[in-house]
Scaffold this active site. Structure first.
Site, PDB file in Angstrom:
ATOM      1  N   THR A 142      59.342  39.132  28.142  1.00  9.55           N
ATOM      2  CA  THR A 142      60.618  39.744  27.738  1.00  9.55           C
ATOM      3  C   THR A 142      60.394  41.078  27.040  1.00  9.55           C
ATOM      4  OG1 THR A 142      60.725  38.572  25.584  1.00  9.55           O
ATOM      5  CG2 THR A 142      61.743  37.496  27.496  1.00  9.55           C
ATOM      6  N   PHE A 182      56.184  33.790  28.024  1.00  6.97           N
ATOM      7  CA  PHE A 182      57.492  34.363  28.315  1.00  6.97           C
ATOM      8  C   PHE A 182      57.922  35.375  27.257  1.00  6.97           C
ATOM      9  CE2 PHE A 182      62.238  34.031  28.835  1.00  6.97           C
ATOM     10  CZ  PHE A 182      62.274  34.602  30.090  1.00  6.97           C
ATOM     11  N   TYR A 183      57.554  35.145  26.002  1.00 12.23           N
ATOM     12  CA  TYR A 183      57.869  36.120  24.953  1.00 12.23           C
ATOM     13  C   TYR A 183      57.344  37.502  25.337  1.00 12.23           C
ATOM     14  CZ  TYR A 183      57.159  38.714  20.601  1.00 12.23           C
ATOM     15  OH  TYR A 183      57.127  39.688  19.640  1.00 12.23           O
ATOM     16  N   ALA A 184      56.077  37.552  25.740  1.00 12.33           N
ATOM     17  CA  ALA A 184      55.482  38.827  26.140  1.00 12.33           C
ATOM     18  C   ALA A 184      56.188  39.412  27.357  1.00 12.33           C
ATOM     19  CB  ALA A 184      53.999  38.646  26.430  1.00 12.33           C
TER      20      ALA A 184
END
Length: 340
Positions: free
Chosen positions: A160, A156-158
């Site tokens: 965003t 999910f970091y990537a």
């Protein structure tokens, strides 16, 4: 110039703010100093920035607040007019995004949307912002190029950060806001983040404990020393993004646009095996590591390798710090900071 540096209490933000002050720019630093990792390290970075600014007689202001707070950010832009905005504030961390995705929505999505609006209404000449090599996700074609697909993030970091790139393009297109996104590749060095491998390994080795080596040490990473990163960030910020006159909507290049928008990889361009990275740390510490070999972690990318040709061509970016030298400099700082 007058520059806003968001995330100025963070690892990269601290170094960028310091470099801008050193060359005579006026800097407004902004950070919420959250507790994702030990806040004492962030507070010490802020104290060091203030001390350095005072020594230099530089114009430096620090604002404590959250970019997800629209009123706070609007007040910042109402009180200051910026020649450049360098956006490095974000919720970082791959594993943390699996466990607490809501933090990433608030900082990386809501916060970035607030910043785009502030830059739009503040008529900011150029916004430069942090993206990540993690956006390449499921892409295994090496080296990673800005011309490659980045539409299959593995955590999910990537996701965003990829969303930030798309959000920036929409503002570049709709409002002609010049934006430059920088995809960072495994940044390390003094004042680094405690959640990163080099920091963890150093602490554990000095405590005589085993270090967790995921993917049995077969990862390769484009480890990039902080000084090289800072040079690239500032040069990219100095050069305002322009529309690409060669951009073709029939065969669209993801790295540029007919809007004032650019994407750059910012890495070393010479990846090293994780095992070689640990070897360099053993040499710098004079300690043999006990390596606990483990399978790959969920969300990890096996290898990264930056194609930095576009950034080299645009701003003469030439990283020059070897892993051995960079790790040695980190260890020297770590021993001095923690008095070990």
């Amino acid at each position: 110039m007058k520059c806003l540096v968001t995330g100025s209490a963070g690892f990269i933000g601290y170094h960028v703010a310091r470099a801008l002050l050193a060359r005579g720019d006026s800097v407004v630093g902004l950070d919420n100093v959250n507790d994702y990792y030990e806040t004492s390290l962030k507070e010490d970075r802020l104290q060091e920035l203030s001390r350095f600014a005072n020594e230099q007689g530089a114009d430096y202001t620090f604002l404590r607040g959250d970019i997800a707070d629209r009123a706070f950010l609007d007040a910042c832009f109402a009180n200051h007019t910026f020649d450049r905005v360098i956006h490095l504030a974000a919720q970082a961390g791959v594993r943390h995004s699996i466990e607490q995705p809501e933090c990433y929505v608030s900082s990386n999505l809501v916060g970035f949307a607030n910043l785009l609006e502030a830059c739009r209404h503040g008529q900011t000449p150029h916004l430069t912002y942090a993206s990540t090599s993690s956006v390449y996700g499921g892409n295994t074609h090496m080296p990673f190029s800005e011309n490659h697909s980045a539409d299959h993030p593995l955590q999910f970091y990537a996701a965003t950060k990829r969303a930030n790139e798309l959000m920036a393009h929409s503002y570049s297109h709709l409002f002609r806001l010049p934006t430059t996104g920088l995809r960072f590749f495994t940044v390390y060095g003094p004042w680094g983040r405690p959640d990163m491998a080099l920091f963890k390994f150093t602490r554990l080795m000095l405590e005589g404990k085993p270090i967790p080596v995921f993917n049995h040490g077969h990862h390769s990473r484009d480890f990039t020393y902080i000084d090289d990163i800072v040079t690239g960030v500032i040069r990219a910020s100095d050069q305002i993004a322009e529309a690409d006159p060669q951009w073709n909507s029939d065969t669209p290049n993801p790295a540029t646009s007919n809007a004032p928008y650019r994407l750059f990889n910012i890495g070393n361009g010479d990846p090293a095996q994780l095992s070689d990275y640990i070897d360099a740390l053993e040499g710098a510490l004079g300690i043999r590591a006990e390596r606990e070999l483990l399978p790959m972690q969920k969300g990890d990318i096996p290898d990264t390798h930056a194609d930095t040709a576009l950034l080299q061509e645009a701003v003469n970016y030439r990283p020059g710090t070897s892993v051995k030298d960079g790790v040695g400099k980190f260890v020297q700082w770590y021993r001095a900071y923690y008095r070990v």
